[in-house]
Enzyme design. Structure first.
Site, PDB file in Angstrom:
ATOM      1  N   CYS A 129       0.836  -1.211   0.000  1.00 49.64           N
ATOM      2  CA  CYS A 129       0.000   0.000   0.000  1.00 49.64           C
ATOM      3  C   CYS A 129       0.865   1.254   0.000  1.00 49.64           C
ATOM      4  CB  CYS A 129      -0.924  -0.033   1.215  1.00 49.64           C
ATOM      5  SG  CYS A 129      -1.858   1.480   1.456  1.00 49.64           S
ATOM      6  N   CYS A 132      -0.306   4.076   2.360  1.00 44.45           N
ATOM      7  CA  CYS A 132      -0.016   3.792   3.785  1.00 44.45           C
ATOM      8  C   CYS A 132       1.476   3.975   4.091  1.00 44.45           C
ATOM      9  CB  CYS A 132      -0.400   2.360   4.156  1.00 44.45           C
ATOM     10  SG  CYS A 132      -1.954   1.796   3.462  1.00 44.45           S
ATOM     11  N   ASP A 133       2.352   3.503   3.208  1.00 44.62           N
ATOM     12  CA  ASP A 133       3.775   3.392   3.557  1.00 44.62           C
ATOM     13  C   ASP A 133       4.719   4.240   2.707  1.00 44.62           C
ATOM     14  OD1 ASP A 133       3.021   1.459   5.415  1.00 44.62           O
ATOM     15  OD2 ASP A 133       3.145  -0.147   3.930  1.00 44.62           O
TER      16      ASP A 133
END
Ligand code: NDP
Length: 291
Positions: A129, A132-133
């Site tokens: 993701c 997200c990261d």
């Protein structure tokens, strides 16, 4: 006891809940996480009708607020097993429920490449993701694996954060033309076609990705975007599936009477937020006719 239990509060499950509630049918919506599903992993949505551009998290909030406004509560719980005797029995972490109808809207989890050390390097270079990261890889070089819409969406997001983004495609790109042309316009995205990842090198975290043509990419991060695996292991039925996805008819009914499937868990041609919402509406309207 609820007339209908919906499992999963992505756009498909939330849309089904909205239509059922408005039809006066008693509905319970269960979600193990935060409402929104895959939308939560998307920073910019430009193809959901009514919004020129909206953040995925914001769209998810708007949808859940609409449900709340109608008095539908989203129960935070995890469904462990669904079986059927006379009625459906839904076993969750917190309770046992009974329902006449069940709508499965659980979506899918990211598919893994299946490489040795893939699990070990999760959050130490490997991610599924970018939203997200991605921030962990600011100004560094990264690789994205896959050639579909997800991979190119991830690559575009990362291109604004990272120094260089390699996209590793095992054959050719299969993403939409609009994404392909945006990729072309980014001079820090490099597409590598007809290659696969064959190995990973690391110390504490990922340092190098080895490719099938003998090349090695020195990258700090690798984002895997090669499709998903539908979540239906909690369904205790002899369920008809296609490629692991639940087979339904046009009314979203599975081969088990009273069990419906909507969104990404269902076998279909097009996996979009708008088609997920449409699936949910169709399932709810089909149930309304059946009640
Ligand atoms: P797709 O199934 O469309 O694409 C998967 C990609 O991963 C393909 O390039 C495939 O290669 C590759 N792949 C699969 N397995 C492997 C493997 N083991 N090793 C290397 N490569 C592999 O998945 P997506 O997640 O991209 O998209 C799913 C659905 O969601 C699609 O319908 C898509 O249109 C939709 N979507 C739409 C978006 C939007 O509208 N903005 C954004 C994101 C997704 P191959 O072609 O060789 O099989």
């Amino acid at each position: 006891m609820a007339k209908c239990v919906i499992i999963g509060a992505g756009p498909a499950g939330m849309s089904a809940a909205l239509y059922l509630k408005r039809a006066g049918i008693d509905v319970l919506l269960i979600e193990k996480d935060v409402p929104g599903g895959e939308m939560l992993k998307t920073n910019k949505i430009e193809n959901y009708l009514g919004f020129m551009e909206i953040d995925g998290g914001e769209l998810a909030l708007k949808m859940s607020a609409q449900l709340k406004n109608l008095g539908i509560s989203i129960v935070k719980d995890k469904v462990l097993k669904v079986s059927k005797e006379d009625k459906f029995k839904i076993e969750t972490e917190k309770e046992h429920l009974v329902a006449d109808y069940v709508i499965v809207a659980t979506g899918r989890v990211p598919r893994k490449l299946g490489l040795e050390d893939e699990d070990k390097l999760l959050n130490r270079g490997i991610s599924y993701c970018a939203v997200c990261d991605g921030a962990f890889y600011r100004n560094l070089d990264v690789a994205v694996i896959g050639g579909g819409d997800s991979a190119l969406t991830e690559a575009l997001y990362l291109a604004d954060l990272c120094h260089k983004v390699y996209v590793v495609v095992r054959k050719d790109l299969r993403a939409s033309d609009v994404l392909k042309s945006r990729i072309k316009a980014k001079d820090n995205i490099i597409i590598l076609k007809n290659v696969e990842v064959v190995g990973l090198d690391y110390n504490d975290s990922l340092s190098q990705v080895r490719l099938s043509d003998g090349e090695k990419l020195s990258v700090s991060g690798m984002f895997i975007a090669i499709g998903g695996v539908p979540i239906l292991d909690f369904l205790d039925f002899d369920l008809e599936t296609v490629n692991g996805y639940i087979k339904t008819n046009e009314r979203m009914e599975s081969n088990v009477k009273g069990l419906y499937a909507v969104g990404d868990v269902r076998y279909k041609d097009f996996y979009q937020i708008i088609t997920a919402a449409s699936d949910g509406a169709i399932a709810a309207l089909s149930i309304r006719e059946d009640v």
